[in-house]
Write an enzyme that holds these catalytic residues in place. Structure first.
Site, PDB file in Angstrom:
ATOM      1  N   CYS A 253     -29.203  -3.367  -9.508  1.00 53.14           N
ATOM      2  CA  CYS A 253     -28.397  -3.517  -8.289  1.00 53.14           C
ATOM      3  C   CYS A 253     -28.951  -4.677  -7.481  1.00 53.14           C
ATOM      4  O   CYS A 253     -30.160  -4.859  -7.404  1.00 53.14           O
ATOM      5  CB  CYS A 253     -28.526  -2.288  -7.397  1.00 53.14           C
ATOM      6  SG  CYS A 253     -27.574  -0.912  -7.955  1.00 53.14           S
TER       7      CYS A 253
ATOM      8  N   GLU B  38     -26.707  -5.519 -14.800  1.00 54.13           N
ATOM      9  CA  GLU B  38     -25.981  -4.314 -15.192  1.00 54.13           C
ATOM     10  C   GLU B  38     -24.516  -4.464 -14.808  1.00 54.13           C
ATOM     11  O   GLU B  38     -24.209  -4.952 -13.728  1.00 54.13           O
ATOM     12  CB  GLU B  38     -26.605  -3.109 -14.460  1.00 54.13           C
ATOM     13  CG  GLU B  38     -26.084  -1.777 -14.920  1.00 54.13           C
ATOM     14  CD  GLU B  38     -26.746  -0.629 -14.166  1.00 54.13           C
ATOM     15  OE1 GLU B  38     -27.979  -0.464 -14.272  1.00 54.13           O
ATOM     16  OE2 GLU B  38     -26.016   0.086 -13.455  1.00 54.13           O
TER      17      GLU B  38
HETATM   18  N1  ACO Z   1     -16.723 -14.663  -0.189  1.00 54.65           N
HETATM   19  C1  ACO Z   1     -16.691 -15.682  -1.064  1.00 54.65           C
HETATM   20  N2  ACO Z   1     -17.793 -16.186  -1.683  1.00 54.65           N
HETATM   21  C2  ACO Z   1     -18.965 -15.588  -1.396  1.00 54.65           C
HETATM   22  C3  ACO Z   1     -19.086 -14.510  -0.491  1.00 54.65           C
HETATM   23  C4  ACO Z   1     -17.883 -14.058   0.132  1.00 54.65           C
HETATM   24  N3  ACO Z   1     -17.901 -13.054   1.006  1.00 54.65           N
HETATM   25  N4  ACO Z   1     -20.383 -14.144  -0.408  1.00 54.65           N
HETATM   26  C5  ACO Z   1     -21.063 -14.961  -1.231  1.00 54.65           C
HETATM   27  N5  ACO Z   1     -20.213 -15.841  -1.810  1.00 54.65           N
HETATM   28  C6  ACO Z   1     -20.531 -16.902  -2.767  1.00 54.65           C
HETATM   29  C7  ACO Z   1     -21.255 -18.036  -2.088  1.00 54.65           C
HETATM   30  O1  ACO Z   1     -20.364 -19.014  -1.600  1.00 54.65           O
HETATM   31  C8  ACO Z   1     -22.151 -18.549  -3.199  1.00 54.65           C
HETATM   32  O2  ACO Z   1     -21.436 -19.403  -4.071  1.00 54.65           O
HETATM   33  P1  ACO Z   1     -21.661 -21.026  -4.014  1.00 54.65           P
HETATM   34  O3  ACO Z   1     -23.133 -21.263  -3.960  1.00 54.65           O
HETATM   35  O4  ACO Z   1     -21.042 -21.481  -5.302  1.00 54.65           O
HETATM   36  O5  ACO Z   1     -20.943 -21.461  -2.776  1.00 54.65           O
HETATM   37  C9  ACO Z   1     -22.445 -17.319  -4.031  1.00 54.65           C
HETATM   38  O6  ACO Z   1     -21.446 -16.378  -3.717  1.00 54.65           O
HETATM   39  C10 ACO Z   1     -23.808 -16.750  -3.719  1.00 54.65           C
HETATM   40  O7  ACO Z   1     -24.065 -16.835  -2.346  1.00 54.65           O
HETATM   41  P2  ACO Z   1     -25.451 -16.368  -1.745  1.00 54.65           P
HETATM   42  O8  ACO Z   1     -25.507 -16.771  -0.307  1.00 54.65           O
HETATM   43  O9  ACO Z   1     -26.571 -16.778  -2.620  1.00 54.65           O
HETATM   44  O10 ACO Z   1     -25.273 -14.787  -1.880  1.00 54.65           O
HETATM   45  P3  ACO Z   1     -25.491 -13.685  -0.747  1.00 54.65           P
HETATM   46  O11 ACO Z   1     -26.810 -13.832  -0.127  1.00 54.65           O
HETATM   47  O12 ACO Z   1     -24.300 -13.648   0.129  1.00 54.65           O
HETATM   48  O13 ACO Z   1     -25.541 -12.371  -1.669  1.00 54.65           O
HETATM   49  C11 ACO Z   1     -24.515 -10.546  -2.791  1.00 54.65           C
HETATM   50  C12 ACO Z   1     -24.583 -12.081  -2.661  1.00 54.65           C
HETATM   51  C13 ACO Z   1     -25.897 -10.000  -3.097  1.00 54.65           C
HETATM   52  C14 ACO Z   1     -23.580 -10.198  -3.929  1.00 54.65           C
HETATM   53  C15 ACO Z   1     -23.991 -10.015  -1.437  1.00 54.65           C
HETATM   54  O14 ACO Z   1     -22.671 -10.458  -1.239  1.00 54.65           O
HETATM   55  C16 ACO Z   1     -24.008  -8.489  -1.341  1.00 54.65           C
HETATM   56  O15 ACO Z   1     -25.030  -7.887  -1.079  1.00 54.65           O
HETATM   57  N6  ACO Z   1     -22.838  -7.873  -1.536  1.00 54.65           N
HETATM   58  C17 ACO Z   1     -22.712  -6.414  -1.429  1.00 54.65           C
HETATM   59  C18 ACO Z   1     -23.360  -5.724  -2.590  1.00 54.65           C
HETATM   60  C19 ACO Z   1     -22.830  -6.212  -3.925  1.00 54.65           C
HETATM   61  O16 ACO Z   1     -21.629  -6.332  -4.132  1.00 54.65           O
HETATM   62  N7  ACO Z   1     -23.766  -6.498  -4.856  1.00 54.65           N
HETATM   63  C20 ACO Z   1     -23.457  -6.921  -6.197  1.00 54.65           C
HETATM   64  C21 ACO Z   1     -23.154  -5.755  -7.030  1.00 54.65           C
HETATM   65  S1  ACO Z   1     -23.189  -6.093  -8.735  1.00 54.65           S
HETATM   66  C22 ACO Z   1     -24.754  -5.613  -9.250  1.00 54.65           C
HETATM   67  O17 ACO Z   1     -25.451  -5.046  -8.480  1.00 54.65           O
HETATM   68  C23 ACO Z   1     -25.211  -5.909 -10.656  1.00 54.65           C
END
Ligand code: ACO
Ligand code: ZN
Length: 541
Positions: free
Chosen positions: A347, A381
């Protein structure tokens, strides 16, 4: 059935006194942002209905107009530092206390009954709605006056929504696959009736968010999904979480009291990564810090829809990213990893105030670096959430293009496995990444009675991908030398990092032994001229 047909016309309009029905679809008006008066029409499904008092309704209205959702409140950073000073003195007073592990304090208190008696006799209804085809984190409680009319077909009403909410019968096979992937369903044809019933009950129980907001690190954050905190009703709108030990309570005064005695100022593990004075990562072993890791999972679940919550944290290791200030190291996010699994990440979650600042991709880089040092190629995962998918896709594209965008790389059509071998990304992940850009073709492989997936590589395609900006380097680049971590149970010698460029190493895209036996048709080789407008289509196809 509720819709009466008169003269061949479906009557959709709603009258003042009409009851709204749980499970039915309606059109509602929605402001594009809480403070903007521009309204759009969207189709929603009513998930639950509740009755509230005047006071609760007033509270609901205030919450609904707040912007931004994650805002600093109640105490700012300066206050936090004072608070830490008082923590230090309180800690010395508390030294004699025998308990060293953080405990949830919910067990010591009775749920407050202050909100149980309505302040007036007037009862209002609130409706919990799900926006058809959109992620569940957008679900919300709304008032009756937002409803416009009944909705005959939500798929037509919300044309930009993904098709995931369609009823099964109406889906094509491809749509079913997308539905399963996005809704995180386990497809198990042998699932027995009891399991199916339990899953249905679980879905029923978790479909309405139980905690509205969480107060932590000086922020109040609106939550996204249900998390099994031990509060039975939905009256607990705010949850207070200790910045350092993650103890939780629904009572603000209780949290203040706790903060005056809490002895923690960082996660209970080893610091393994440091970048500058403000960024650190800690490794916390689930088996050794059960209470802390369970509290972290509960917190994390508020922002994760599709993952099972692991109360049994013994088999997991948690990597916790912290913002370091003079008052301590506060959790910004984490990833977990199952010790015996073939996934290098179970996760991943970054708390909303810290999202979109590059921390997610930093965690992803670290997860790959750890498995590389352990001698194996990892993968996250599955299924991935929508945000998980964007983050991973972005990371994978960057890794792939970073490798391929080099004059020394011979670019020609190659099996996905070959590209996996040279980029350190798993074959299936390469396949999905390339399919998303239509740079992959699937052929029947009669020899092995299966399918062969060929990546169509050409210099023009690579340039086009770069022009489209899909290969953004991570904003926070991992500094490998700062990652002080040695594998405990390595599976083999560390794998070479494809992006480490030893001076004499010649990069090639396909190891010779992995070339297709019959020699793949070369479409646009390394000598391909630079792309023209006409060629643009080739790369996008
Ligand atoms: N809308 C569109 N694009 C997004 C968004 C959003 N809300 N959030 C992040 N991104 C994109 C960014 O633009 C970036 O892409 P780029 O570098 O090509 O522009 C990419 O995603 C990563 O951005 P980061 O800033 O590094 O990621 P962030 O710190 O926002 O964390 C995460 C990403 C962990 C998925 C976060 O959104 C989160 O915690 N979400 C809720 C929990 C979740 O869904 N986790 C993933 C589950 S899957 C698993 O656990 C295996
Ligand atoms: Zn604490």
């Amino acid at each position: 059935e509720e819709m009466k047909k008169r003269g061949g016309q479906v009557v959709l309009s709603l009258q003042m006194g009409d009851d709204l029905i749980e499970g039915e679809y309606y059109m509602i008006k929605k402001r594009t942002t809480p403070t903007d008066s521009t309204e759009i029409k969207l189709a929603v499904q009513i998930i639950a209905i509740k009755e509230v008092s005047d006071r609760k309704l007033e509270q609901h209205r205030m919450d609904a107009t707040r912007e931004p959702p994650e805002k600093r409140l109640r105490f700012d950073r300066e206050l936090s530092q004072d608070e830490t000073k008082s923590n230090v003195s309180a800690a010395s007073q508390a030294e004699s206390r025998s308990e060293s592990q953080p405990k949830s304090i919910e067990s010591s208190k009775e749920p407050s009954d202050k909100s149980q008696t309505p302040s007036s006799d007037k009862v209002h209804k609130l409706y919990y709605v799900h926006y058809y085809g959109y992620d569940r984190r957008l679900d919300e409680w709304i008032e009756r006056d937002r409803f416009i009319e009944r909705c005959a077909d939500p798929a037509i009403a919300n044309p930009f929504a993904s098709k995931m909410d369609k009823k099964d019968g109406a889906k094509t096979r491809a749509q079913t696959r997308i539905h399963v992937e996005f809704h995180h369903l386990q497809v198990d044809s042998h699932q027995d009736a009891t399991t199916a019933r339990l899953e249905k009950e679980h879905e029923e129980r978790t479909k309405v968010r139980n905690i509205e907001s969480v107060v932590m690190n000086g922020y109040e954050m609106n939550t996204w999904y249900f998390s099994p905190y031990p509060y039975k009703d939905t009256e607990h709108t705010a949850l207070f979480v200790c910045d350092f030990c993650l103890v939780y309570t629904d009572c603000e005064t209780e949290m203040k009291l706790h903060r005056s005695v809490c002895q923690y100022f960082e996660p209970p593990g080893d610091e393994i990564y440091r970048d500058g004075p403000n960024l650190a990562m800690y490794e916390v072993i689930g088996k050794h810090n059960k209470t802390y890791c369970q509290a972290l999972c509960l917190l994390s679940k508020l922002f994760l829809d599709h993952k099972t919550l692991y109360f049994d944290v013994d088999t997991f290791i948690f990597y916790i990213l912290c913002e370091v200030t003079s008052s301590g190291a506060r959790v910004m996010g984490h990833f977990s990893k199952e010790i015996t699994s073939d996934n290098n990440l179970a996760c991943i979650m970054i708390l909303p105030p810290y999202q979109r600042k590059g921390y997610g991709k930093l965690l992803i880089q670290i997860s790959y670096e750890l498995s590389r040092r352990e001698g194996w190629v990892g993968t996250p995962e599955k299924p991935l959430s929508d945000l998980g998918k964007v983050s991973y896709r972005s990371y994978w594209w960057w890794r792939i293009l970073e490798y391929l965008d080099d004059e020394r790389v011979i670019l020609e059509d190659a099996p996905c496995a070959a590209l996996a071998a040279v980029t350190g990304i798993e074959t299936e992940d390469i396949k999905h990444t390339m399919l998303a850009m239509n740079m992959c073709t699937i052929h029947r492989d009669d020899l092995n009675q299966g399918q062969e997936c060929i990546v169509r590589l050409s210099r023009a395609a690579i340039i086009q991908c770069k022009v489209m900006g899909i290969a953004k380097p991570p904003f926070l680049m991992l500094k490998k030398e700062n990652l002080k971590w040695m594998p405990r149970n390595a599976r083999g010698p560390p794998l070479p990092d494809p992006l480490d460029d030893a001076p004499n190493r010649v990069r090639i895209a396909i190891p010779p032994h992995m070339k297709r036996p019959n020699g793949a048709a070369k479409e646009g080789g390394e000598n391909e001229p630079p792309p023209t407008v006409k060629r643009k289509r080739t790369a996008e196809q």
